[in-house]
Design a protein around this motif. Structure first.
Motif, PDB file in Angstrom:
ATOM      1  N   TYR A 268      -2.405   6.328 105.497  1.00 55.99           N
ATOM      2  CA  TYR A 268      -3.836   6.327 105.762  1.00 55.99           C
ATOM      3  C   TYR A 268      -4.489   5.103 105.126  1.00 55.99           C
ATOM      4  N   GLN A 269      -5.583   4.655 105.730  1.00 55.84           N
ATOM      5  CA  GLN A 269      -6.393   3.589 105.169  1.00 55.84           C
ATOM      6  C   GLN A 269      -7.719   4.171 104.672  1.00 55.84           C
ATOM      7  N   ASP A 270      -8.137   3.764 103.488  1.00 55.22           N
ATOM      8  CA  ASP A 270      -9.392   4.261 102.935  1.00 55.22           C
ATOM      9  C   ASP A 270     -10.588   3.652 103.676  1.00 55.22           C
ATOM     10  N   LEU A 271     -11.695   4.363 103.616  1.00 54.09           N
ATOM     11  CA  LEU A 271     -12.937   3.840 104.185  1.00 54.09           C
ATOM     12  C   LEU A 271     -13.479   2.709 103.309  1.00 54.09           C
ATOM     13  N   ALA A 272     -14.201   1.794 103.926  1.00 55.01           N
ATOM     14  CA  ALA A 272     -14.856   0.733 103.164  1.00 55.01           C
ATOM     15  C   ALA A 272     -15.956   1.341 102.301  1.00 55.01           C
TER      16      ALA A 272
ATOM     17  N   VAL B 129     -18.842   6.617 110.823  1.00 55.16           N
ATOM     18  CA  VAL B 129     -17.924   5.485 110.929  1.00 55.16           C
ATOM     19  C   VAL B 129     -16.552   6.006 111.336  1.00 55.16           C
ATOM     20  N   ALA B 130     -15.794   5.151 112.021  1.00 54.64           N
ATOM     21  CA  ALA B 130     -14.478   5.552 112.514  1.00 54.64           C
ATOM     22  C   ALA B 130     -13.443   5.482 111.393  1.00 54.64           C
ATOM     23  N   ILE B 131     -12.549   6.451 111.405  1.00 49.25           N
ATOM     24  CA  ILE B 131     -11.423   6.416 110.480  1.00 49.25           C
ATOM     25  C   ILE B 131     -10.480   5.301 110.929  1.00 49.25           C
ATOM     26  N   SER B 132     -10.045   4.469 110.017  1.00 47.67           N
ATOM     27  CA  SER B 132      -9.162   3.352 110.368  1.00 47.67           C
ATOM     28  C   SER B 132      -7.808   3.857 110.847  1.00 47.67           C
ATOM     29  N   THR B 133      -7.189   3.099 111.736  1.00 55.54           N
ATOM     30  CA  THR B 133      -5.855   3.435 112.228  1.00 55.54           C
ATOM     31  C   THR B 133      -4.847   3.329 111.091  1.00 55.54           C
TER      32      THR B 133
ATOM     33  N   THR C 128      -1.627   2.488 108.939  1.00 51.99           N
ATOM     34  CA  THR C 128      -0.582   1.473 109.027  1.00 51.99           C
ATOM     35  C   THR C 128       0.772   2.181 109.029  1.00 51.99           C
TER      36      THR C 128
END
Length: 398
Positions: free
Chosen positions: A64-68, A83-87, A89
């Protein structure tokens, strides 16, 4: 002078004396194994698939990638935009088959002076652990974050004088902490180091080095030759850490014209004609002579009687003169030191490596195969948690 009645002679292993051959050479029936280093690199792989969906030739691990960060204040009467959850990696591990096998014959079992079956089983088991450890080491050494001795930019520029320093260790630890890498034990990262690199670290003098605080605070580690815990690292010394002649060229070995017997893939010289080359040249060193490929490196060295036989990596471009001047240029041996936190290395296993007793299928049941087999793979999982130090060693050529 040897005793005429009891000396068995040195010409052959089975030498006898006397008309009746009453005096024979004796052999110890307990054979020892070759010197071995303990497999340990695979233990660094502390990330594995936890809920793998289906079997497959590759296994994909995702993160998972954290939100900004959102540091602005909210307005009481305004609903904030979503805001969209990042794809996530992903890291892909490719699984491969690994294995090795030997053939135990009935004749070997009957004729051998020692019990070969337990020895072969031991050799196979070690070969399995040894081989898989080497595969893991190759992957572990492929991380992108590198610190090189002498602050050079490429591995090929690392010189013998580019030895390890405490400053390099401090830098790697600082970078891992900046990358938010998780510690492996307490507040320390794991450090795998070759003994010839450890020698240089423990010999380091001056402010900020390993030796000074140990001399003034406690001499116990110095007497024992231990590194222990230092600069946020706990150390494991092992000759398994990757090293190879891939660094900078050193001063060429002094030589004169030698009698050469050239072949398409190498040449032969007499030991006496160039003692320097015969005794100091090593596999991986560069070698040059008229008629020899400019990129040639020594790939093997063998001795036969009074001759030294060199095999080179590139075929000769022409006929090597019989009285050629051969030049050997030693190449710096570069040692990898691995520093990592948790989940730096991942592994996926379809079939755990294990020993295999094969079926006896020959007509007279004389051939019994024994070996090992496994299906697995490794990949760098968190590159941010992995650093590699590349250094020369002051004692590599001794």
């Amino acid at each position: 002078m040897s005793n005429a009645y009891t000396s068995t002679g040195a010409a052959s292993l089975g030498g006898t004396v006397g008309a009746a051959g009453l005096v024979q050479k004796a052999y110890d029936r307990l054979l020892e194994f070759a010197l071995r280093s303990e497999p340990l690199i695979r233990s660094v792989a502390d990330k594995r698939p936890a809920r793998q969906a289906i079997p497959g030739s590759t296994v994909v691990l995702q993160l998972y990638q954290d939100l900004a960060q959102k540091t602005g204040t909210l307005t009481e009467t305004v609903d904030p935009d979503a805001v969209a959850i990042s794809t996530p990696t992903s890291v892909t591990i490719t699984l491969n088959e690994y294995g090795n096998a030997v053939l135990v014959t009935r004749a070997l079992e009957l004729f051998s002076l020692a019990d070969v079956d337990p020895a072969i089983a031991n050799i196979i088991a070690f070969n399995m652990a040894d081989s898989i450890d080497a595969v893991a080491m190759t992957t572990l050494a492929s991380g992108s974050q590198v610190i090189r001795g002498g602050n050079v930019s490429t591995t090929g520029a690392v010189s013998a004088g580019g030895t390890i320093t405490s400053a390099q260790l401090r830098k790697a630890v600082a970078k891992l902490r900046s990358n938010k890498a998780t510690y492996r034990k307490g507040s320390m990262y794991w450090c795998g180091m070759h003994p010839e690199v450890s020698h240089d670290l423990r010999a380091e003098t001056g402010a900020g080095g390993w030796r000074t605080p140990h001399e003034y605070q406690s001499n116990e580690e110095i007497w024992a030759g231990e590194i222990g815990n230092y600069e946020g690292l706990f150390f494991v010394e092992s000759p398994r850490l990757f090293n190879d002649k891939v660094g900078a060229d050193q001063t060429a070995l002094a030589t004169t014209a030698v009698t050469v017997a050239g072949t398409s893939g190498g040449f032969t010289i007499g030991v006496a004609s160039s003692a320097v080359i015969a005794t100091r040249a090593e596999v991986g060193d560069k070698i040059a002579a008229t008629g020899m490929a400019s990129t040639a490196k020594i790939t093997s060295i063998a001795t036969s009687g009074n001759n030294v036989i060199f095999t080179v990596s590139a075929a000769n471009t022409g006929a090597v003169a019989e009285a050629a001047t051969v030049t050997v240029t030693p190449v710096t041996r570069v040692f990898d030191t691995i520093i990592c936190g948790q989940q730096a290395l991942a592994e996926a296993v379809a079939e755990e490596p294990h020993t295999v007793i094969g079926p006896v299928v020959d007509k007279l049941m004389r051939h019994r195969p024994m070996g090992w087999y496994g299906v697995l793979g490794f990949a760098v999982y968190r590159d941010a948690a992995l650093y590699r130090l590349e250094n020369g060693s002051s004692i590599a050529a001794l």
